[in-house]
Design a protein around this motif. Sequence first.
Motif, PDB file in Angstrom:
ATOM      1  N   GLY A 175       1.043   7.287   8.139  1.00 52.09           N
ATOM      2  CA  GLY A 175       2.057   7.829   7.246  1.00 52.09           C
ATOM      3  C   GLY A 175       2.625   6.730   6.373  1.00 52.09           C
ATOM      4  O   GLY A 175       2.500   5.543   6.669  1.00 52.09           O
ATOM      5  N   ASN A 176       3.238   7.142   5.290  1.00 53.85           N
ATOM      6  CA  ASN A 176       3.864   6.187   4.381  1.00 53.85           C
ATOM      7  C   ASN A 176       5.256   5.868   4.893  1.00 53.85           C
ATOM      8  O   ASN A 176       6.099   6.754   5.010  1.00 53.85           O
ATOM      9  CB  ASN A 176       3.921   6.794   2.978  1.00 53.85           C
TER      10      ASN A 176
ATOM     11  N   GLN B  99      -7.297   6.278   2.414  1.00 54.05           N
ATOM     12  CA  GLN B  99      -7.052   6.307   3.861  1.00 54.05           C
ATOM     13  C   GLN B  99      -5.588   6.015   4.215  1.00 54.05           C
ATOM     14  O   GLN B  99      -5.294   5.789   5.385  1.00 54.05           O
ATOM     15  CB  GLN B  99      -7.931   5.268   4.575  1.00 54.05           C
ATOM     16  N   GLY B 100      -4.702   6.023   3.257  1.00 59.31           N
ATOM     17  CA  GLY B 100      -3.339   5.605   3.530  1.00 59.31           C
ATOM     18  C   GLY B 100      -3.308   4.081   3.523  1.00 59.31           C
ATOM     19  O   GLY B 100      -2.840   3.452   2.570  1.00 59.31           O
TER      20      GLY B 100
ATOM     21  N   TRP C 255       0.843  -1.216   0.000  1.00 57.68           N
ATOM     22  CA  TRP C 255       0.000   0.000   0.000  1.00 57.68           C
ATOM     23  C   TRP C 255       0.873   1.258   0.000  1.00 57.68           C
ATOM     24  O   TRP C 255       0.436   2.318  -0.461  1.00 57.68           O
ATOM     25  CB  TRP C 255      -0.924   0.009   1.221  1.00 57.68           C
ATOM     26  N   ASP C 256       2.073   1.131   0.561  1.00 58.94           N
ATOM     27  CA  ASP C 256       2.990   2.281   0.621  1.00 58.94           C
ATOM     28  C   ASP C 256       3.904   2.375  -0.605  1.00 58.94           C
ATOM     29  O   ASP C 256       4.897   3.097  -0.578  1.00 58.94           O
ATOM     30  CB  ASP C 256       3.848   2.188   1.894  1.00 58.94           C
TER      31      ASP C 256
ATOM     32  N   GLU D  31       7.349   5.459  11.920  1.00 60.16           N
ATOM     33  CA  GLU D  31       7.308   5.619  13.376  1.00 60.16           C
ATOM     34  C   GLU D  31       6.536   6.869  13.780  1.00 60.16           C
ATOM     35  O   GLU D  31       5.706   6.855  14.669  1.00 60.16           O
ATOM     36  CB  GLU D  31       8.729   5.672  13.950  1.00 60.16           C
ATOM     37  N   ALA D  32       6.838   7.954  13.083  1.00 64.46           N
ATOM     38  CA  ALA D  32       6.251   9.234  13.454  1.00 64.46           C
ATOM     39  C   ALA D  32       4.731   9.187  13.458  1.00 64.46           C
ATOM     40  O   ALA D  32       4.083   9.863  14.247  1.00 64.46           O
ATOM     41  CB  ALA D  32       6.711  10.311  12.478  1.00 64.46           C
ATOM     42  N   VAL D  33       4.177   8.395  12.606  1.00 64.64           N
ATOM     43  CA  VAL D  33       2.739   8.460  12.422  1.00 64.64           C
ATOM     44  C   VAL D  33       2.003   7.294  13.071  1.00 64.64           C
ATOM     45  O   VAL D  33       0.943   7.456  13.654  1.00 64.64           O
ATOM     46  CB  VAL D  33       2.404   8.533  10.920  1.00 64.64           C
TER      47      VAL D  33
END
Lengths: 453, 453
Positions: free
Chosen positions: B439-440, B217-218, B171-172, B447-449
Amino acid sequence: MGETAKNKKLHLGAFMRPIGIHTAWWRYPGGYPDANFNLDHLVRFIRTLEAAKFDAFFMADHLAVMKMPMEALKRSATVTSFDPLTLLPALAMVTERIGLIATASTTYNEPYHVARKFASLDHISKGRAAWNLVTSGNPDEALNFGRDAHLDHPVRYARAREFFEVVTGLWDSWADDAFVRDVEAGLYFDPKKLHTLDHKGEFLKVKGPLNVARPVQGWPVIVQAGASDAGRQIAAETAEMVFGSSSTLEAGQKFYADVKGRMRAAGRAPDKLKILPGAFVVVGGTEGEAREKKARLDALVPVESGLANLSVRLGTDASGFDLDAPLPEIPETNASKSGQAQIVDYARRTGATVRELARKVGGYGGLSFIGTPEQIADRMAEWLHTEACDGFNVMFPFVPEGLDDFCTGVVPELQRRGLFRTEYEGTTLRDHLGLKRPGNRFFEGREAVNAGS
Amino acid sequence: MGETAKNKKLHLGAFMRPIGIHTAWWRYPGGYPDANFNLDHLVRFIRTLEAAKFDAFFMADHLAVMKMPMEALKRSATVTSFDPLTLLPALAMVTERIGLIATASTTYNEPYHVARKFASLDHISKGRAAWNLVTSGNPDEALNFGRDAHLDHPVRYARAREFFEVVTGLWDSWADDAFVRDVEAGLYFDPKKLHTLDHKGEFLKVKGPLNVARPVQGWPVIVQAGASDAGRQIAAETAEMVFGSSSTLEAGQKFYADVKGRMRAAGRAPDKLKILPGAFVVVGGTEGEAREKKARLDALVPVESGLANLSVRLGTDASGFDLDAPLPEIPETNASKSGQAQIVDYARRTGATVRELARKVGGYGGLSFIGTPEQIADRMAEWLHTEACDGFNVMFPFVPEGLDDFCTGVVPELQRRGLFRTEYEGTTLRDHLGLKRPGNRFFEGREAVNAGS
């Protein structure tokens, strides 16, 4: 049964590949560059095609981002598109009559999934589904499914044949009248109307039964596109529509005679299979205008895209070839035999340079009808009346203009000549194509319904 | 971030299994006996649920006709139903807001297909797709996919974990802004915005990239239902909604604390996962009327159906058991550990006979709310406010009455109390559930997301 030569009408499929086979379709002035990945546009297209009484909307498929040098890939609209079997149920809800053809590979799928999804689509669309049965000849697809290389061509076809038997066997799991739903007695189905396939073959082992009722059409319509010897044979034995790739009238007649001859040899009546070659159609108010549109479109093909297409057709990377030399020797590969042979033959016959070949296949090098509605109708009638086809899978050069031009220009001209329906006469894709509903092999006797005339 | 205990609202999924979990749903007086296989009825139901502002419509799945003695099978409405991933794109076209959850097995699927179909559904529905990631614990499914027996429970879960990584990695494949479609320059996408996964793991080898743009939706929302130790752990690490199976408030609180605790241990904020136990709800104008409906429904379960359900739960054939004796010793199997343990524990604790157990599971033996809208709202509020859940997956006893009663009786009562939305506040399922868009991992840093708060 069967249409006589005189009253024979064309069948028309719309080949939405997604959208175009010409690599520059998305760049045409005034077009929708995102058309292949924009649901609202696709809804508009299929409704237009249904209003024009097309037999079917055809969504081809690949199970990979095509491997090309980045210089070509970054110019390709094919890198993002909807999964056909997810798109077509959605399009079924905004249409009522047009058939819905999806490609599904027999190489990287399980027959239980394929049988179930097409049966579900056929019920959801109330009898409009068709399965384009292909083998996967694109070496990049293998890498997305845990394999390092593709299955060999003969193995792919042997597996495809067995896959077909399993899928159709699963569709026949239930008699048409199995589900009685007797609320008082608490009986949901009649046990005598259930068959467990219990298939154990060379490639596949599938118990069954399918957990979906028999499709509305008995079986969704079986479509194929293989043009190699093995492809023609499996089509003659099993297909009900063939997406042909002949690029000249003579080649079309030969292919038509060959496949229908193989059908007779296999004990099938020739009218149980409709042959619809792909036809790239550019319509103009005058012939000059049509040719101008085509030239404008061709001018938008970068040579990198042409080389990428050439690589796919050859099954070998053409990006290092000398652009101004003739085509070098091409090694034997597992790619589509017929696609490769056609372009190699052309190169040898004409002595075309690699650059010329790239332009040819980067645009579209197959059967093309370019002209006024009258000229196009003339050509279509000639193909139909000289046993070169039963209709066409029309490929539009760009959208929406190219599609609209066909529907508002060519279709009325064909209708005026009595060559195309003015109304749907039935509700299912089988009705449109004049194909009988197959009998259930376990409950009605397959021979009686599927073989003979 | 996160809702405080005070303003916390319920999330509601409609568990349409297909249709009912109670084996007699199709026999209820005045109901639609064919509801699970009638598209028009399903359209009516999902529109009713959307008008009631449900978060999502949940379609569970099995890849086989369940193996039961014919005396039970012939009474089961589960034998024919739509493939969820073929049905939901159709239902997406007749709704605008409600989420669409489909079950897809990681045991008998290829991750490239799963990634592609859910990505396509998410685009077609404009951000409303969710994937219920399951392992296949039904021994009959193996036989439809060329295997003689199921994978062992630990292997299934290890494969599921890797499968999740591959699907989300696919998906990424594309950054959200990859597709520039610059018609003038002939540039369809920015090559710097494409990532090729090239996964080589213990169970799976998948090259990528996916041939579908990153989902709206990512990632479609990740749903899970496993209740075993391995199931809870994979949920804590990866899921965003859990379909819980606790049947008492105390068990619900324990499960909730356990899973949210595992999330903290794994470095995930607890509000990144919503726990929605299945709740079988029967609504009446009075408590007596509701109990009468339930009794009428239970009386429609034949003992054969109950025994078949018991066999599934136990992972062993119960049809030969003495109906009037206690449950015999049950051998270790590959079936769902938690499903088996729950019923065996109950049998040992209560000394129930096989007949009593069959009735219990043949109807529905899990969490049930039976009463007036006020009583049901009280119970739901209690679960919500004592950290036993974040909402419910509502299971209707029959249709259309049971579904309509809930939507016109219980939902308004919950709304009056401020426990449920009166309007959708966003357009995607993530919006409804209060879940951030992930996040992608290749372009934004996963990690951030996805981790932390």
